[in-house]
Write a protein that holds these residues in place. Sequence first.
Motif, PDB file in Angstrom:
ATOM      1  N   LEU A   5     -13.182   5.222  17.165  1.00 25.01           N
ATOM      2  CA  LEU A   5     -12.526   6.158  17.118  1.00 25.01           C
ATOM      3  C   LEU A   5     -12.311   7.108  16.134  1.00 25.01           C
ATOM      4  O   LEU A   5     -11.947   8.187  15.781  1.00 25.01           O
ATOM      5  CB  LEU A   5     -10.901   5.667  17.359  1.00 25.01           C
ATOM      6  CG  LEU A   5     -10.881   4.773  18.876  1.00 25.01           C
ATOM      7  CD1 LEU A   5      -9.445   4.201  18.827  1.00 25.01           C
ATOM      8  CD2 LEU A   5     -10.870   5.773  20.216  1.00 25.01           C
TER       9      LEU A   5
ATOM     10  N   LEU B  39      -0.251   2.475  13.001  1.00 26.75           N
ATOM     11  CA  LEU B  39      -0.691   1.963  11.527  1.00 26.75           C
ATOM     12  C   LEU B  39      -1.646   0.534  11.420  1.00 26.75           C
ATOM     13  O   LEU B  39      -1.581   0.170  12.658  1.00 26.75           O
ATOM     14  CB  LEU B  39       0.498   1.381  10.351  1.00 26.75           C
ATOM     15  CG  LEU B  39       1.602   2.242  10.326  1.00 26.75           C
ATOM     16  CD1 LEU B  39       2.713   1.756   9.729  1.00 26.75           C
ATOM     17  CD2 LEU B  39       0.898   3.650   9.393  1.00 26.75           C
ATOM     18  N   ILE B  40      -2.500   0.414  10.646  1.00 30.82           N
ATOM     19  CA  ILE B  40      -3.457  -0.790  10.695  1.00 30.82           C
ATOM     20  C   ILE B  40      -2.896  -1.869  10.188  1.00 30.82           C
ATOM     21  O   ILE B  40      -2.049  -1.973   8.980  1.00 30.82           O
ATOM     22  CB  ILE B  40      -4.704  -0.370  10.017  1.00 30.82           C
ATOM     23  CG1 ILE B  40      -5.453   0.920  10.637  1.00 30.82           C
ATOM     24  CG2 ILE B  40      -5.651  -1.451   9.892  1.00 30.82           C
ATOM     25  CD1 ILE B  40      -6.563   1.350   9.962  1.00 30.82           C
TER      26      ILE B  40
ATOM     27  N   PRO C  18      -6.451   8.827  22.313  1.00 33.08           N
ATOM     28  CA  PRO C  18      -6.928   7.753  22.301  1.00 33.08           C
ATOM     29  C   PRO C  18      -6.631   7.020  20.857  1.00 33.08           C
ATOM     30  O   PRO C  18      -6.219   5.828  20.995  1.00 33.08           O
ATOM     31  CB  PRO C  18      -8.530   7.978  22.541  1.00 33.08           C
ATOM     32  CG  PRO C  18      -8.825   9.246  22.317  1.00 33.08           C
ATOM     33  CD  PRO C  18      -7.440  10.156  22.308  1.00 33.08           C
TER      34      PRO C  18
ATOM     35  N   ARG D 127      -7.422  -5.039  10.516  1.00 34.26           N
ATOM     36  CA  ARG D 127      -8.702  -5.069   9.696  1.00 34.26           C
ATOM     37  C   ARG D 127      -8.260  -6.059   8.346  1.00 34.26           C
ATOM     38  O   ARG D 127      -7.249  -6.368   7.939  1.00 34.26           O
ATOM     39  CB  ARG D 127      -8.640  -3.660   8.943  1.00 34.26           C
ATOM     40  CG  ARG D 127      -9.022  -3.510   7.679  1.00 34.26           C
ATOM     41  CD  ARG D 127      -9.402  -1.936   7.533  1.00 34.26           C
ATOM     42  NE  ARG D 127      -9.397  -1.483   5.918  1.00 34.26           N
ATOM     43  CZ  ARG D 127     -10.163  -1.732   4.956  1.00 34.26           C
ATOM     44  NH1 ARG D 127     -11.007  -2.586   5.285  1.00 34.26           N
ATOM     45  NH2 ARG D 127      -9.956  -1.265   3.955  1.00 34.26           N
TER      46      ARG D 127
ATOM     47  N   PRO E 270      -1.217   2.380   5.640  1.00 38.41           N
ATOM     48  CA  PRO E 270      -1.961   3.537   5.766  1.00 38.41           C
ATOM     49  C   PRO E 270      -2.634   3.955   4.550  1.00 38.41           C
ATOM     50  O   PRO E 270      -2.087   3.338   3.587  1.00 38.41           O
ATOM     51  CB  PRO E 270      -0.969   4.561   6.635  1.00 38.41           C
ATOM     52  CG  PRO E 270       0.267   3.817   5.683  1.00 38.41           C
ATOM     53  CD  PRO E 270       0.279   2.437   5.694  1.00 38.41           C
ATOM     54  N   SER E 271      -3.476   5.054   4.524  1.00 40.81           N
ATOM     55  CA  SER E 271      -3.689   5.273   3.300  1.00 40.81           C
ATOM     56  C   SER E 271      -2.672   5.937   2.423  1.00 40.81           C
ATOM     57  O   SER E 271      -1.700   6.427   3.164  1.00 40.81           O
ATOM     58  CB  SER E 271      -4.929   6.506   3.438  1.00 40.81           C
ATOM     59  OG  SER E 271      -4.492   7.446   4.404  1.00 40.81           O
TER      60      SER E 271
ATOM     61  N   ARG F  31       4.815  10.939   7.491  1.00 39.47           N
ATOM     62  CA  ARG F  31       3.962  10.652   8.641  1.00 39.47           C
ATOM     63  C   ARG F  31       4.603  10.717   9.943  1.00 39.47           C
ATOM     64  O   ARG F  31       5.876  10.187  10.001  1.00 39.47           O
ATOM     65  CB  ARG F  31       3.308   9.001   8.540  1.00 39.47           C
ATOM     66  CG  ARG F  31       2.166   8.766   9.562  1.00 39.47           C
ATOM     67  CD  ARG F  31       1.682   7.439   9.129  1.00 39.47           C
ATOM     68  NE  ARG F  31       0.747   6.936   9.853  1.00 39.47           N
ATOM     69  CZ  ARG F  31      -0.575   6.720   9.578  1.00 39.47           C
ATOM     70  NH1 ARG F  31      -0.977   7.110   8.330  1.00 39.47           N
ATOM     71  NH2 ARG F  31      -1.232   5.996  10.535  1.00 39.47           N
TER      72      ARG F  31
ATOM     73  N   VAL G  37      -2.988  -3.042  19.014  1.00 42.70           N
ATOM     74  CA  VAL G  37      -2.676  -3.125  17.584  1.00 42.70           C
ATOM     75  C   VAL G  37      -4.055  -3.023  16.869  1.00 42.70           C
ATOM     76  O   VAL G  37      -5.161  -3.558  17.319  1.00 42.70           O
ATOM     77  CB  VAL G  37      -1.788  -4.285  17.307  1.00 42.70           C
ATOM     78  CG1 VAL G  37      -2.624  -5.672  17.440  1.00 42.70           C
ATOM     79  CG2 VAL G  37      -1.687  -4.262  15.502  1.00 42.70           C
ATOM     80  N   ALA G  38      -4.292  -2.236  15.752  1.00 44.46           N
ATOM     81  CA  ALA G  38      -5.261  -2.064  14.853  1.00 44.46           C
ATOM     82  C   ALA G  38      -5.393  -3.234  13.978  1.00 44.46           C
ATOM     83  O   ALA G  38      -4.338  -3.119  12.939  1.00 44.46           O
ATOM     84  CB  ALA G  38      -5.465  -0.783  14.456  1.00 44.46           C
TER      85      ALA G  38
ATOM     86  N   ASP H 254       1.738   8.319  14.861  1.00 43.82           N
ATOM     87  CA  ASP H 254       0.462   7.954  14.163  1.00 43.82           C
ATOM     88  C   ASP H 254       0.551   6.458  13.803  1.00 43.82           C
ATOM     89  O   ASP H 254       1.292   6.031  12.965  1.00 43.82           O
ATOM     90  CB  ASP H 254       0.009   8.672  13.187  1.00 43.82           C
ATOM     91  CG  ASP H 254      -1.163   8.711  12.878  1.00 43.82           C
ATOM     92  OD1 ASP H 254      -1.972   7.713  13.366  1.00 43.82           O
ATOM     93  OD2 ASP H 254      -1.722   9.376  11.877  1.00 43.82           O
TER      94      ASP H 254
ATOM     95  N   TYR I 155      -6.949   3.601  -1.044  1.00 42.80           N
ATOM     96  CA  TYR I 155      -5.837   2.974  -1.607  1.00 42.80           C
ATOM     97  C   TYR I 155      -4.875   2.990  -0.457  1.00 42.80           C
ATOM     98  O   TYR I 155      -4.936   3.928   0.457  1.00 42.80           O
ATOM     99  CB  TYR I 155      -5.083   3.506  -2.719  1.00 42.80           C
ATOM    100  CG  TYR I 155      -5.451   2.892  -3.930  1.00 42.80           C
ATOM    101  CD1 TYR I 155      -6.610   3.375  -4.560  1.00 42.80           C
ATOM    102  CD2 TYR I 155      -4.784   2.141  -5.052  1.00 42.80           C
ATOM    103  CE1 TYR I 155      -7.243   2.805  -5.883  1.00 42.80           C
ATOM    104  CE2 TYR I 155      -5.067   1.604  -6.041  1.00 42.80           C
ATOM    105  CZ  TYR I 155      -6.444   1.847  -6.587  1.00 42.80           C
ATOM    106  OH  TYR I 155      -7.000   1.346  -7.603  1.00 42.80           O
TER     107      TYR I 155
ATOM    108  N   VAL J  35      -9.528  -2.247  17.347  1.00 40.99           N
ATOM    109  CA  VAL J  35      -8.098  -2.188  18.098  1.00 40.99           C
ATOM    110  C   VAL J  35      -7.972  -3.150  19.510  1.00 40.99           C
ATOM    111  O   VAL J  35      -9.161  -3.258  20.014  1.00 40.99           O
ATOM    112  CB  VAL J  35      -8.202  -0.573  18.550  1.00 40.99           C
ATOM    113  CG1 VAL J  35      -7.048  -0.606  19.685  1.00 40.99           C
ATOM    114  CG2 VAL J  35      -8.069   0.093  17.467  1.00 40.99           C
TER     115      VAL J  35
END
Length: 345
Positions: A195, A65-66, A228, A122, A143-144, A59, A119-120, A63, A38, A101
């Motif tokens: 990664l 975010l996707i 990284p 998905r 994020p999760s 958080r 940027v990541a 870190d 989720y 990424v």
Amino acid sequence: MTKVWRVDPKHPDPCVIAEAAKIIGSGGLVAFPTETVYGLGANALDEMAVQKIFSAKERPAWDPLIVHISRPEMVLQLVADVPERFWQLAERFMPGPLTVVLPKKPIVPEIVTAGLPTVAIRMPKHQVALALIEAAGVPIVAPSANRFGRPSPTTAEHVLADLQGRIDGVLDAGPTQVGVESTVLDLTKEPPVILRPGGVPKEALEEVLSVVSVRTVVTEEEVGKGLPSPGMTKRHYAPSVPVVLADGNPQALFATIDRLLSKGQEPHRIGVLLPFDWSLPNLPLVIFRWGSWGDWNGLAQRLFEGLRWLEGQGVSVIVAPVPPSVGLGLAVRDRLLKAASDRCP
Ligand code: TXA
Ligand code: MG
């Protein structure tokens, strides 16, 4: 108050999706299922909304975010220079548990990427996630949906256990299929670097890109030097009790349990992630029947559920056998190593 909407995973009610999308559109936070775990969603282009995610999850700002999209072409809005390799990967793995990424465009707020120039991205393989992104009409960061450092949620109940009262709502479509997070692949490197091992196995990526290298568990010194992938800190995915690892066979698992017993650990306070076909001597241990050893996909699906369940039984240590680096075994192994770091039972 956190609202819970139950939805059909394959055919979610469009009215419910519209209601959740409206909350995203007005800067709120909605947790939703993907095929992996989720996610906690917010409008990726709204800095204030993204800030709320960091607060709700506790958080750290370093870190990133996707960004989740519902069609591969949406990448053009977010990424400065889309390489041919992206389209090759997209054809095979999007939708699917792969995050890439790439260099970012200025439209992506700095807070999303933690100041990184990349940027990541998905595209999840879940009707609820895709319908929500489409209805919101914007890319969604997710994020999760757990508090930072905890095992990722594979059910809406897990989300509520960590975030009840801190988020506007959760779309509950039952347990997720893959159970571990997406594979994060850095496409700015030559050859591309994994990664974070995840739902797409390295072997499958190598059918599209001939060479892929893996760089995951990171030492404390490296944390100081800038990572990284900032989410690569050693200790992560951890339940609130120590996790002790054993080699992947029944004898080694029992030897590990025996060692804990000889140190005075009471059997009914020892939790075990136990493969279906393995047996242990008759002791009142707390057993989570994990899955068939060798079925790495099945073990991945139930890993976080097992860690959370055992923790809920009040054990004071969790023992787990570690799979080999084959298929999704690599991702399970990575999560277990991170869950086990830095604590002694
Ligand atoms: O399966 C998943 O990926 C789930 C579902 C909800 O989609 N999401 C997820 O997000 O696991 P999160 O935030 O828990 O993990 C994102 C990972 C972190 O390790 C982060 O450091 C890395 O992706 N990441 C994000 N942006 C990055 C970037 N620009 N460069 C390198 N790593 C990045
Ligand atoms: Mg996470």
